[in-house]
Write a protein that holds these residues in place. Structure first.
Motif, PDB file in Angstrom:
ATOM      1  N   PHE A 107       0.790  -1.150  -0.039  1.00  0.00           N
ATOM      2  CA  PHE A 107      -0.038  -0.094  -0.045  1.00  0.00           C
ATOM      3  C   PHE A 107       0.869   1.325   0.013  1.00  0.00           C
ATOM      4  O   PHE A 107       0.456   2.234  -0.741  1.00  0.00           O
ATOM      5  CB  PHE A 107      -0.870   0.040   1.247  1.00  0.00           C
ATOM      6  N   TYR A 108       1.980   1.242   0.690  1.00  0.00           N
ATOM      7  CA  TYR A 108       2.877   2.525   0.742  1.00  0.00           C
ATOM      8  C   TYR A 108       3.737   2.642  -0.309  1.00  0.00           C
ATOM      9  O   TYR A 108       3.938   3.718  -0.903  1.00  0.00           O
ATOM     10  CB  TYR A 108       3.842   2.262   2.095  1.00  0.00           C
ATOM     11  N   GLU A 109       4.242   1.346  -0.650  1.00  0.00           N
ATOM     12  CA  GLU A 109       5.057   1.345  -2.162  1.00  0.00           C
ATOM     13  C   GLU A 109       4.555   1.985  -3.206  1.00  0.00           C
ATOM     14  O   GLU A 109       4.764   2.618  -4.091  1.00  0.00           O
ATOM     15  CB  GLU A 109       5.690  -0.021  -2.186  1.00  0.00           C
ATOM     16  N   TYR A 110       3.093   1.260  -3.431  1.00  0.00           N
ATOM     17  CA  TYR A 110       2.387   1.700  -4.376  1.00  0.00           C
ATOM     18  C   TYR A 110       1.866   3.209  -4.439  1.00  0.00           C
ATOM     19  O   TYR A 110       1.886   3.841  -5.494  1.00  0.00           O
ATOM     20  CB  TYR A 110       1.083   0.739  -4.724  1.00  0.00           C
ATOM     21  N   VAL A 113       2.707   5.885  -7.238  1.00  0.00           N
ATOM     22  CA  VAL A 113       1.516   6.838  -8.010  1.00  0.00           C
ATOM     23  C   VAL A 113       1.951   8.168  -7.726  1.00  0.00           C
ATOM     24  O   VAL A 113       1.754   9.223  -8.795  1.00  0.00           O
ATOM     25  CB  VAL A 113       0.244   6.547  -7.359  1.00  0.00           C
ATOM     26  N   LYS A 114       2.636   8.749  -6.577  1.00  0.00           N
ATOM     27  CA  LYS A 114       2.941  10.176  -6.543  1.00  0.00           C
ATOM     28  C   LYS A 114       4.149  10.319  -7.044  1.00  0.00           C
ATOM     29  O   LYS A 114       4.571  11.607  -7.126  1.00  0.00           O
ATOM     30  CB  LYS A 114       3.317  10.394  -4.652  1.00  0.00           C
TER      31      LYS A 114
END
Length: 117
Positions: A19-22, A26-27
């Motif tokens: 969740f954090y990595e994706y 995206v950012k």
């Protein structure tokens, strides 16, 4: 200590990892401390798992993996980022490495407690 392990082991780390990595992907930003935090989690839970039966460690990690997959299906979009295997396999992969890491740390701590022959 045993209850602290159970509490920490049921955190869906594989989901949070992706969740954090994706989210950072995206950012367009880098996930700087993701790997270091994940290794730190494996070390802490591996040390805490010394007072828990190996079977219970594996069962709690399977439960965490199932929770992670369910949360990933709800919160992480299936995207090219997870190619060629897909989001769910990526989550299971990280959960598996986490479990193996905990068992290795657990075995090392158990061995060092007994002393060298």
């Amino acid at each position: 200590m045993k209850y602290t392990y159970y509490l920490l082991s049921l955190i869906p780390v594989a989901f949070l990892f992706h969740f954090y990595e994706y989210g950072q992907h995206v950012k367009g930003e880098e996930a700087k401390y993701l790997f270091l935090t994940w290794i730190f989690y494996i070390l802490i839970t591996g040390i805490l798992s010394v007072h828990t039966k190996k079977r219970n460690v594996i069962v709690s990690q399977i439960a965490s993996c199932v929770i992670s997959i369910i949360l990933a299906k709800l919160w992480i979009k299936e995207d090219y980022w997870f190619a060629p295997f897909g989001r769910d396999i990526a989550v299971v992969w990280i959960a598996g490495i986490t479990c193996i890491g905990q068992l290795i740390i657990r075995a090392f701590v158990n061995f060092s407690k007994k002393g060298n022959p």
